[in-house]
Design a protein around this motif. Structure first.
Motif, PDB file in Angstrom:
ATOM      1  N   UNK A 116      13.622   4.490  16.451  1.00 60.89           N
ATOM      2  CA  UNK A 116      13.592   3.280  17.263  1.00 60.89           C
ATOM      3  C   UNK A 116      14.326   2.131  16.559  1.00 60.89           C
ATOM      4  N   UNK A 117      14.071   1.994  15.254  1.00 65.72           N
ATOM      5  CA  UNK A 117      14.718   0.932  14.477  1.00 65.72           C
ATOM      6  C   UNK A 117      16.237   1.086  14.528  1.00 65.72           C
ATOM      7  N   UNK A 118      16.689   2.334  14.426  1.00 61.27           N
ATOM      8  CA  UNK A 118      18.138   2.580  14.544  1.00 61.27           C
ATOM      9  C   UNK A 118      18.674   2.177  15.892  1.00 61.27           C
ATOM     10  N   UNK A 119      17.896   2.536  16.894  1.00 60.50           N
ATOM     11  CA  UNK A 119      18.291   2.197  18.263  1.00 60.50           C
ATOM     12  C   UNK A 119      18.424   0.685  18.414  1.00 60.50           C
ATOM     13  N   UNK A 120      17.452  -0.029  17.875  1.00 59.72           N
ATOM     14  CA  UNK A 120      17.482  -1.490  17.962  1.00 59.72           C
ATOM     15  C   UNK A 120      18.716  -2.041  17.258  1.00 59.72           C
TER      16      UNK A 120
ATOM     17  N   UNK B 100       8.388  -6.537  19.039  1.00 62.27           N
ATOM     18  CA  UNK B 100       8.564  -5.238  19.675  1.00 62.27           C
ATOM     19  C   UNK B 100       8.008  -4.114  18.791  1.00 62.27           C
ATOM     20  N   UNK B 101       8.323  -4.182  17.505  1.00 66.45           N
ATOM     21  CA  UNK B 101       7.840  -3.139  16.595  1.00 66.45           C
ATOM     22  C   UNK B 101       6.326  -3.193  16.449  1.00 66.45           C
ATOM     23  N   UNK B 102       5.773  -4.383  16.561  1.00 65.41           N
ATOM     24  CA  UNK B 102       4.309  -4.490  16.577  1.00 65.41           C
ATOM     25  C   UNK B 102       3.747  -3.760  17.788  1.00 65.41           C
ATOM     26  N   UNK B 103       4.434  -3.916  18.906  1.00 66.53           N
ATOM     27  CA  UNK B 103       3.993  -3.227  20.120  1.00 66.53           C
ATOM     28  C   UNK B 103       4.077  -1.719  19.916  1.00 66.53           C
ATOM     29  N   UNK B 104       5.026  -1.286  19.133  1.00 62.43           N
ATOM     30  CA  UNK B 104       5.121   0.138  18.823  1.00 62.43           C
ATOM     31  C   UNK B 104       3.904   0.574  17.994  1.00 62.43           C
ATOM     32  N   UNK B 105       3.652  -0.154  16.916  1.00 62.58           N
ATOM     33  CA  UNK B 105       2.519   0.192  16.060  1.00 62.58           C
ATOM     34  C   UNK B 105       1.220   0.217  16.842  1.00 62.58           C
TER      35      UNK B 105
ATOM     36  N   UNK C 142       9.420   8.600  14.532  1.00 63.13           N
ATOM     37  CA  UNK C 142       9.836   7.987  15.795  1.00 63.13           C
ATOM     38  C   UNK C 142      10.212   6.522  15.586  1.00 63.13           C
ATOM     39  N   UNK C 143       9.454   5.853  14.706  1.00 63.73           N
ATOM     40  CA  UNK C 143       9.741   4.442  14.464  1.00 63.73           C
ATOM     41  C   UNK C 143      11.124   4.275  13.840  1.00 63.73           C
ATOM     42  N   UNK C 144      11.461   5.183  12.936  1.00 65.89           N
ATOM     43  CA  UNK C 144      12.796   5.109  12.322  1.00 65.89           C
ATOM     44  C   UNK C 144      13.870   5.235  13.376  1.00 65.89           C
TER      45      UNK C 144
ATOM     46  N   UNK D  65       3.215  11.025   9.976  1.00 69.99           N
ATOM     47  CA  UNK D  65       4.614  11.401   9.771  1.00 69.99           C
ATOM     48  C   UNK D  65       5.410  11.264  11.062  1.00 69.99           C
ATOM     49  N   UNK D  66       4.845  11.803  12.147  1.00 70.38           N
ATOM     50  CA  UNK D  66       5.544  11.722  13.433  1.00 70.38           C
ATOM     51  C   UNK D  66       5.747  10.279  13.854  1.00 70.38           C
ATOM     52  N   UNK D  67       4.702   9.487  13.695  1.00 72.59           N
ATOM     53  CA  UNK D  67       4.780   8.091  14.126  1.00 72.59           C
ATOM     54  C   UNK D  67       5.887   7.362  13.357  1.00 72.59           C
TER      55      UNK D  67
END
Lengths: 378, 174
Positions: free
Chosen positions: A30-34, B10-15, A26-28, A21-23
């Motif tokens: 990050x995606x927004x940031x991008x 980049x997102x792969x690097x995140x994963x 955080x990814x969401x 869930x946390x991962x």
């Protein structure tokens, strides 16, 4: 038995991680940031980072803690306006946004500078910025002892950082970059020594603080000069045939710089204080002479000496440029009495006898045909 | 590489490395929420650098370096705000592990690294928990490789001393 325990502990440690869930959360983010920071070809680094700051300020409470001394109204302004961090750029010690400039903008600039040579240049630039801040404050009658001391600490940190990087390059055998950094520091400090001595004359009410700053700058100039001379000596001793390319490269750089500064000189000479113009001109002529000597050495295959001379030419021109730009940066006119400033002299007015002697010396030296022996420490 | 390609890579690097970066931050700052913030901050800054046209050779080392800088910066601020720091460091390992403490992730490792000086903590975590080579650690910390090797050697000795002391303590309790 103990070794096994360590292994077990490590094994356990490696199992620590983000929950699914946390991962994902955080990814969401990050995606927004991008999304809000698309790949752009030629955007100033600062712009990108500042936009980034807006997002991350919300996410990281400890960043807000840095801004504690700021009144709450300004904090809200910071959060809402993307331009605030940019606006911080011109702030001075005592301004509300100064902490943002120094603690956030400049720090982040450093993190994103991964090329070490660029990092060294950044540190030189930031040291200069501290000096400019002190000068501006002095010009506006706002430089008190406490502020001066604070600025000096920051200034020395940056200068020291640049020096450390310069010696690292030297240790790694990269004398050219090392020389470049030392020369840059020296030129910068010498130019600002001049400005401070000018300020001492036009702002006698701030004499104590300006003098304190001046002492610090002189010490820095001295150590920069020492480092530079040492590197030059090393370079001369370690020269080989491969150095031709480096020497030619430096020649081009020096040529371009001199041309640039000559144009700048023509543009500025009418509107700048006569004394500053005179000092700039002395350096520019010295640069041209060093350049000519460099070409002679190059023709005679003395590549190391040629490199050193071209480097001197380049940084003398830079110094001339900084001298001419000083008034513009300060925002005040330095109405200086004639012949008050001597690069090797004291802060206060010279006695008449000394003044005449030095004036004659300079004139003679400028008129002579042979190689120029200006007392600029080279 | 096209815009989409950059983003995907980049997102792969995140994963691939978000967990590792989180783990690193967690053992450095002893705070799960702060560690999460640091992960996001690390990747955001990395993206900002790339989006601006920055070129990175070793992305993993790059991430560790950003994370390390953020951690150092955080600890400087914590030192300055001593009262807040005391509150932040509310996690104080007790002598006898209780149920609640056992529930804290990597409890033993956390206690162990917290007993080390920052200098050694850094490299021990990077070497043994993050599995970075001494050369990679040197790149991240911008130090010479042999400086790192010496530090690792000394750090490991300190770890040994700590573990022996622990073992003796538990012997006495029996």
């Amino acid at each position: 038995m103990i070794k096994k325990n360590f292994e077990q502990i490590i094994k356990e440690a490696k199992s620590v991680g983000l929950s699914k869930a946390d991962k994902a959360e955080l990814k969401r983010g990050l995606v927004n940031f991008i999304k809000t920071h698309p790949v752009r070809a030629e955007v100033v680094v600062r712009q990108q980072v500042l936009d980034g700051e807006k997002e991350s300020i919300l996410r990281i409470p400890w960043l807000l803690n840095r801004l504690k001394p700021m009144p709450i109204v300004l904090v809200i302004v910071l959060l809402l306006s993307g331009g605030t961090a940019m606006a911080a750029g011109g702030s001075l010690p005592g301004d509300a946004l100064y902490p943002v400039k120094v603690e956030v903008n400049e720090r982040v600039q450093g993190w994103l500078t991964f090329d070490t040579a660029a990092k060294a240049d950044l540190n030189v630039r930031l040291a200069e910025r501290r000096l400019e801040e002190a000068e501006k404050l002095a010009a506006r009658g706002r430089l008190d002892a406490e502020t001066q001391a604070e600025i000096e600490v920051r200034l020395n940190e940056r200068a020291e950082r640049a020096r450390v990087l310069a010696s690292r390059f030297a240790d790694a055998g990269n004398l050219e970059i090392s020389l470049n950094i030392s020369s840059g520091l020296e030129a910068m400090f010498r130019a600002h020594e001049l400005v401070l001595r000018g300020l001492l004359i036009v702002k006698p009410e701030a004499e104590t603080s300006i003098n304190a700053m001046l002492q610090g700058v002189k010490a820095n100039t001295a150590s920069s000069m020492e480092a530079r001379s040492e590197t030059e000596a090393n370079l001369a001793a370690n020269a080989n045939a491969d150095f031709e390319a480096a020497a030619r490269g430096k020649m081009t750089a020096a040529e371009n710089k001199i041309e640039e500064v000559e144009a700048f000189f023509d543009k500025k000479k009418e509107s700048t204080d006569a004394e500053l113009v005179a000092e700039a001109e002395v350096r520019l002529r010295a640069a041209e002479t060093a350049f000519a000597e460099g070409k002679e050495k190059l023709a005679a295959e003395g590549y190391a000496e040629a490199f050193i001379l071209f480097n001197q030419a380049l940084w003398l021109a830079e110094e001339a440029q900084l001298t001419l730009a000083a008034e513009g940066n300060l925002g005040i006119k330095l109405d200086l009495p004639r012949a008050e400033l001597r690069i090797g002299g004291q802060g206060s007015v010279n006695s008449d006898a000394d003044e005449d002697k030095e004036e004659n010396q300079n004139e003679t030296e400028m008129d002579s045909e042979g190689s120029l022996e200006i007392n600029l420490g080279y | 590489m096209g815009k989409e390609g950059e983003r995907e890579k980049f997102l792969e690097a995140y994963d691939a490395w978000a967990d590792a970066i989180f783990r690193h931050c967690y053992f450095r700052v002893s705070d799960k929420e702060l560690a999460k913030d640091l992960v996001q901050e690390t990747y955001s800054r990395a993206w900002a650098y790339l989006a601006d046209g920055g070129v990175v050779e070793n992305f993993r080392a790059f991430l560790y370096r950003i994370a390390n800088n953020l951690i150092i910066d955080n600890s400087r601020k914590k030192k300055a705000l001593s009262l807040d720091a005391l509150m932040d460091e509310g996690f104080a390992p007790a002598a006898n592990p209780t149920n609640s403490e056992a529930a804290i992730m990597g409890h033993d490792a956390l206690r162990l690294v917290r007993s080390l000086d920052e200098k050694y903590r850094e490299v021990i975590i990077m070497r043994y928990i993050d599995d970075l080579t001494p050369k990679e650690i040197a790149a991240v910390l911008e130090e010479k490789e042999n400086v790192i090797s010496v530090r690792l050697h000394r750090g490991l000795k300190k770890v040994k001393v700590l573990l022996e002391a622990e073992a003796q303590k538990s012997e006495k309790r029996k």
